[in-house]
Design an enzyme around this catalytic site. Sequence first.
Site, short mmCIF file in Angstrom:
data_model
loop_
_atom_site.label_atom_id
_atom_site.label_comp_id
_atom_site.label_asym_id
_atom_site.label_seq_id
_atom_site.Cartn_x
_atom_site.Cartn_y
_atom_site.Cartn_z
N ARG A 18 0.80 -1.23 0.00
CA ARG A 18 0.00 0.00 0.00
C ARG A 18 0.83 1.28 0.00
O ARG A 18 0.31 2.37 -0.19
CB ARG A 18 -0.96 -0.01 1.19
CG ARG A 18 -2.16 -0.92 0.97
CD ARG A 18 -2.98 -1.09 2.22
NE ARG A 18 -2.30 -1.93 3.21
CZ ARG A 18 -2.73 -2.12 4.45
NH1 ARG A 18 -3.81 -1.49 4.87
NH2 ARG A 18 -2.06 -2.90 5.28
N THR A 85 2.98 -13.66 9.28
CA THR A 85 3.78 -13.22 10.44
C THR A 85 4.35 -14.40 11.23
O THR A 85 5.46 -14.32 11.76
CB THR A 85 2.94 -12.32 11.36
OG1 THR A 85 1.68 -12.94 11.58
CG2 THR A 85 2.70 -10.95 10.74
N GLU A 161 -8.40 -12.81 13.15
CA GLU A 161 -8.10 -11.82 12.12
C GLU A 161 -9.40 -11.27 11.54
O GLU A 161 -10.39 -11.99 11.42
CB GLU A 161 -7.23 -12.44 11.02
CG GLU A 161 -5.80 -12.71 11.47
CD GLU A 161 -5.16 -11.48 12.08
OE1 GLU A 161 -5.00 -10.47 11.37
OE2 GLU A 161 -4.80 -11.51 13.28
N ASN A 234 1.01 1.97 7.05
CA ASN A 234 0.64 1.10 5.93
C ASN A 234 0.63 1.83 4.60
O ASN A 234 0.87 1.25 3.57
CB ASN A 234 -0.72 0.45 6.20
CG ASN A 234 -0.62 -0.56 7.33
OD1 ASN A 234 0.25 -1.42 7.32
ND2 ASN A 234 -1.48 -0.43 8.32
C1 UD1 Z 1 -1.12 -8.11 11.97
C2 UD1 Z 1 -1.83 -9.08 12.93
C3 UD1 Z 1 -3.12 -8.43 13.42
C4 UD1 Z 1 -2.83 -7.11 14.07
C5 UD1 Z 1 -2.04 -6.21 13.13
C6 UD1 Z 1 -1.56 -4.99 13.89
C7 UD1 Z 1 -1.26 -11.31 12.12
C8 UD1 Z 1 -1.74 -12.51 11.40
N1 UD1 Z 1 -2.11 -10.31 12.24
O1 UD1 Z 1 -1.93 -7.94 10.84
O2 UD1 Z 1 -3.76 -9.29 14.36
O3 UD1 Z 1 -4.05 -6.48 14.46
O4 UD1 Z 1 -0.87 -6.87 12.63
O5 UD1 Z 1 -0.96 -4.07 13.03
O6 UD1 Z 1 -0.15 -11.30 12.58
N2 UD1 Z 1 5.61 -9.46 7.90
C9 UD1 Z 1 6.70 -10.24 7.57
N3 UD1 Z 1 6.49 -11.38 6.82
C10 UD1 Z 1 5.27 -11.75 6.40
C11 UD1 Z 1 4.16 -10.94 6.73
C12 UD1 Z 1 4.37 -9.82 7.48
O7 UD1 Z 1 7.84 -9.94 7.95
O8 UD1 Z 1 5.18 -12.80 5.73
C13 UD1 Z 1 5.83 -8.27 8.71
C14 UD1 Z 1 5.44 -7.00 8.00
O9 UD1 Z 1 6.56 -6.45 7.31
C15 UD1 Z 1 5.00 -6.11 9.15
C16 UD1 Z 1 4.47 -7.08 10.20
O10 UD1 Z 1 5.01 -8.35 9.86
O11 UD1 Z 1 6.10 -5.39 9.71
C17 UD1 Z 1 2.93 -7.14 10.22
O12 UD1 Z 1 2.46 -7.61 8.97
P1 UD1 Z 1 1.13 -7.09 8.30
O13 UD1 Z 1 0.97 -7.78 7.00
O14 UD1 Z 1 1.08 -5.63 8.32
O15 UD1 Z 1 0.02 -7.69 9.30
P2 UD1 Z 1 -1.46 -7.21 9.46
O16 UD1 Z 1 -2.30 -7.78 8.39
O17 UD1 Z 1 -1.47 -5.74 9.65
MG MG Z 2 -0.04 -4.12 9.21
#
Ligand code: UD1
Ligand code: MG
Length: 476
Positions: A18, A85, A161, A234
């Site tokens: 985004r 995550t 989620e 984001n």
């Molecule tokens: C996540 C949480 C959600 C919470 C929210 C808060 C999960 C499944 N969900 O959702 O409950 O309310 O954060 O902001 O965890 N990242 C990686 N590798 C990946 C995916 C993500 O390193 O494969 C990192 C991203 O760079 C980021 C963080 O993890 O720094 C969070 O990832 P993001 O995709 O933003 O999670 P949300 O969907 O926001």
């Molecule tokens: Mg996020």
Amino acid sequence: MSDNELAVVILAAGQGTRMKSDRAKVLHELGGRPLVSYPVELAQRLRANPIVVVVGHRAEEVEKAVRRRSGDRIGFAEQKEQKGTGHAVMQAMRALSGFHGRVLILSGDVPFLTLETTKNTLALTKKKGHAAVLVTMKPQDPTGYGRVRRGPKDEVLSIVEHKDATEEERQIGEVNAGIYVFEADFLRAALQALKNDNAQGEYYLTDLISIARAKGRTVGAVVAKDPIEVEGVNHRAQLSELERHQRARILHELMLSGVTMIDPATTYVSADSRIERDTILEPGVHIRGASRIGAGCHIQVGSILQDAQLSAGVTVLPYSLIDNAKVRTGARIGPFSRLRPESEVFEDAHVGNFVELKKTKLGRGAKANHLAYIGDAKVGAGSNIGAGTITCNYDGYGKYLTDIGEGVFVGSNATLVAPVRIKKDAYVAAGSTITDDVSADGLAFGRAKQVVKKGRASALRQEAKKQAEASKKKSK
Ligand code: UD1
Ligand code: MG
């Protein structure tokens, strides 16, 4: 579990779709620092060891930026494909093998989490023996966040989620901030139980909460006092929102510590700069990088200081630029001066309008008040550099030094061809081109001798007039 051992895992592998950017999201800057530097520095303040950053999207650049700022004691784990995550944390576990303390998980895109909230979260794990503690918040609009499900005794049961939640669950106002503390041994075992049978086909770190409950363990939660603490970036509108917040906070703290801002709305100070009390910042001033500004300085309208070092009591008049240079007590810079890197202006010296210094030391009480370029030079105490003086420091290949002693007077429009020395108390006549050293107390002329022809001005005028009339007739 050892009581005080703490590891930190920072999730920074996501693409940040985004942001609509070619740059990794966590390298976008806030307060002049990359986003990822905030959780990294929080981890360092907690004296965590190891600190592991999970990188994936544009991994090399992220790694380089973190190393440059935070040194080589930070570890990295690569997540080649972003499968969620939970999957990201799995990649960090190799770096944590043999570690049995607590693991704090931070997000690379959540910059404002405070030391206080983090310490409260850590203290709760310790006190209650929880397998996990998470940070939660109650935002105005919980859309998109994981919701925190609690039981009849207010105990945390699980996180759902947004995309997997029922209508009823979506009514829950308390959400997961994405910041957790886990017991390392629990984390290691529980990650192996993660599945990706959910709406996004990802390994959710959040499922570890229900796994803990299923294993008969308890889970704690700390509600962040101020939702801004756990707000993530984001997209760019959010980034600018946080920037605005950050700037207001930096300026507010500076004002409370004794710095005057005439107009905070147009004043910018980076997170890494320091300013002492009784300094005044006028409108349109930018203090960037890691600048250090002493007490009682006056930085006037529109000046930009980048990694500048000012001692106490320096005056910077309007529209001056100071880049990587030092200015000492009582010196006066500007208006419209430019100090380039590795310059140093000593006590009570003056640099005036349209004067450029580069790699130059301007001695105590020396003056270069108008229209000059002084590069690769040393100017002794009390010397005067006349208007229009140029040091010719470059011949197209090499750079050479101009060494001016103490008490020297350089007349206007002098051209000093380096390498050259003008020794103590010498005098350079205006308009001179100086190619050879000038001895101490020497008077140097380097210009054509003046000739005056008495009474010849009117004769010249008449001749000129005649010529003009003749050519007018011709053209008719
Ligand atoms: C996540 C949480 C959600 C919470 C929210 C808060 C999960 C499944 N969900 O959702 O409950 O309310 O954060 O902001 O965890 N990242 C990686 N590798 C990946 C995916 C993500 O390193 O494969 C990192 C991203 O760079 C980021 C963080 O993890 O720094 C969070 O990832 P993001 O995709 O933003 O999670 P949300 O969907 O926001
Ligand atoms: Mg996020």
